[in-house]
Write a protein that holds these residues in place. Sequence first.
Motif, PDB file in Angstrom:
ATOM      1  N   ARG A   1      23.051   0.989  -4.200  1.00 40.77           N
ATOM      2  CA  ARG A   1      22.913   2.118  -5.615  1.00 40.77           C
ATOM      3  C   ARG A   1      21.637   1.659  -5.994  1.00 40.77           C
ATOM      4  O   ARG A   1      21.073   2.446  -6.564  1.00 40.77           O
ATOM      5  N   HIS A   2      21.419   0.474  -6.304  1.00 38.47           N
ATOM      6  CA  HIS A   2      20.104   0.107  -6.983  1.00 38.47           C
ATOM      7  C   HIS A   2      18.991   0.861  -6.028  1.00 38.47           C
ATOM      8  O   HIS A   2      17.990   1.291  -6.853  1.00 38.47           O
ATOM      9  N   LEU A   3      18.961   0.398  -4.610  1.00 32.92           N
ATOM     10  CA  LEU A   3      17.640   0.969  -4.086  1.00 32.92           C
ATOM     11  C   LEU A   3      17.715   2.685  -3.907  1.00 32.92           C
ATOM     12  O   LEU A   3      16.850   3.201  -4.131  1.00 32.92           O
ATOM     13  N   ALA A   4      19.076   3.169  -4.223  1.00 34.31           N
ATOM     14  CA  ALA A   4      19.102   4.725  -4.018  1.00 34.31           C
ATOM     15  C   ALA A   4      18.493   5.160  -5.504  1.00 34.31           C
ATOM     16  O   ALA A   4      17.948   6.140  -5.594  1.00 34.31           O
ATOM     17  N   THR A   5      18.779   4.341  -6.415  1.00 33.36           N
ATOM     18  CA  THR A   5      18.302   4.781  -7.773  1.00 33.36           C
ATOM     19  C   THR A   5      17.003   4.389  -8.233  1.00 33.36           C
ATOM     20  O   THR A   5      16.262   5.343  -8.878  1.00 33.36           O
ATOM     21  N   VAL A   6      16.555   3.227  -7.771  1.00 33.64           N
ATOM     22  CA  VAL A   6      15.372   2.674  -8.401  1.00 33.64           C
ATOM     23  C   VAL A   6      14.177   2.756  -7.393  1.00 33.64           C
ATOM     24  O   VAL A   6      12.874   3.091  -7.715  1.00 33.64           O
ATOM     25  N   GLY A   7      14.713   2.991  -6.095  1.00 29.69           N
ATOM     26  CA  GLY A   7      13.755   3.106  -4.988  1.00 29.69           C
ATOM     27  C   GLY A   7      13.303   1.609  -4.266  1.00 29.69           C
ATOM     28  O   GLY A   7      14.016   0.649  -4.869  1.00 29.69           O
ATOM     29  N   PRO A   8      12.372   1.745  -3.442  1.00 27.08           N
ATOM     30  CA  PRO A   8      11.849   0.506  -2.807  1.00 27.08           C
ATOM     31  C   PRO A   8      11.803  -0.551  -3.741  1.00 27.08           C
ATOM     32  O   PRO A   8      11.183  -0.395  -4.838  1.00 27.08           O
ATOM     33  N   ASP A   9      12.229  -1.887  -3.520  1.00 27.68           N
ATOM     34  CA  ASP A   9      12.236  -2.948  -4.354  1.00 27.68           C
ATOM     35  C   ASP A   9      12.136  -4.300  -3.668  1.00 27.68           C
ATOM     36  O   ASP A   9      12.491  -4.230  -2.571  1.00 27.68           O
ATOM     37  N   SER A  10      11.972  -5.432  -4.299  1.00 32.34           N
ATOM     38  CA  SER A  10      11.878  -6.804  -3.549  1.00 32.34           C
ATOM     39  C   SER A  10      13.415  -7.437  -3.563  1.00 32.34           C
ATOM     40  O   SER A  10      14.349  -7.034  -4.865  1.00 32.34           O
ATOM     41  N   ARG A  11      13.720  -8.564  -3.007  1.00 36.20           N
ATOM     42  CA  ARG A  11      14.949  -9.062  -3.530  1.00 36.20           C
ATOM     43  C   ARG A  11      14.899  -9.806  -4.710  1.00 36.20           C
ATOM     44  O   ARG A  11      16.177  -9.789  -5.194  1.00 36.20           O
ATOM     45  N   ALA A  12      13.834 -10.049  -4.986  1.00 38.97           N
ATOM     46  CA  ALA A  12      13.777 -10.677  -6.640  1.00 38.97           C
ATOM     47  C   ALA A  12      13.847  -9.576  -7.754  1.00 38.97           C
ATOM     48  O   ALA A  12      14.613  -9.970  -8.398  1.00 38.97           O
TER      49      ALA A  12
END
Length: 404
Positions: free
Chosen positions: A21-32
């Motif tokens: 859900r985080h990637l779907a909402t925020v978009g590409p991101d790092s593990r950190a």
Amino acid sequence: MIPQRAGHNDIRRNNLELVLRHLATVGPDSRAGIAARAGLTRATVSRLVAELIALGVVQETGRNGGGRAGRPSTRLELGSGVLAIGTEVNVDYLSVLVIDLAGREVLRERSAFDASVGSGACIAALAELCRRTRRRLASRRGPAPVVAGLTVAVPGLVDVAAGVVAEAPNLRWRDVAVAEPLRRALRLGATPVHVGNDANLAAIAEYRSGEWAGTPNLVYITGEVGIGGGIIVGGQPLLGTRGYGGEVGHMNVMPDGPLCGCGRHGCWEACVGLNALLQSARQRPRGDTPPERKIEPLVKRARAGDARTLDVLAELGRWIGLGAANLANLFDPQVIILGGYFAHLGDWILPTAQQALEAGTLADAAHTPQLATSTLGFTAAAQGGAIHAIERVMSDPTTLLALA
């Protein structure tokens, strides 16, 4: 029921969903980045990401600057190898739409089809359209995609658990099994096959990706031969006890009025459905012609200022507004979205429809719902069906293990 303590598998499944859900909402991101924003430890996120990559739902797509101590970090995003197929059977067309986990459209197709040939022929034609779609997907470069699910949208009452259409008057279907015949025809094995009402699924598409996306209280009205309604309340579909909610086309708005396809008189559908409009405009409908082609002559005459055509469309708008007022008084939505063929006639029907809506709504004009036309076109229901299948994966990505 007394709540049970969450076990390890429940916590793991919840955390997997949290990352997706985080990637779907925020978009590409790092593990950190995920760890910081989701409130999880970096070690936990690393384990979750490794599992999601193995499932094919997350992929690494390069490196970002700005990682810890100035080191670049690996960018993560939702994968493109897991797809969902949404389809629709309607009176005069079949449609299919494929999306990936991020909701990106992969392909779409719609073809004219006369559903009066019978349920067996309809299901066979839909199966062939799905086969053609799967061949196109298989021909793309890269690994073969995983189909997470297939959803069929139908204009009628649907027994969702059984995958059976209980009643679809305009298709002339009664107690028609759809899910299992389609599964067998396509050899889908463990791939989930879902059957749902077209308006309910279209409302989900509007809520998730339409112009009014995120509006917690909305009503979607199908503009087809049949008229149905999809209702979103507090961000959730309102389906009723058996999933039969939303059959707004069969509100009685004119006692002793015109005959409806359901066999009753005076239904809203009999006043504002596509066939009713064509009859008022003295056009003979053809069963193998897409809806937008059927109304092309009306659009041309309206643009040319033909007085009779403008009167017909104004009257259509008045009946739309009358029915919409009933829905506004019942559900108090922020917006009532007109889909299907209505969207092609918005310039001529919205003014009188809004007037009738305001006249028939108990709330004052400042608090009357807005009437709007859909931007999703005639594939809204198929899009909602694909979203439904994707939601299952987002909620529990481990369900993909059964499809391996």
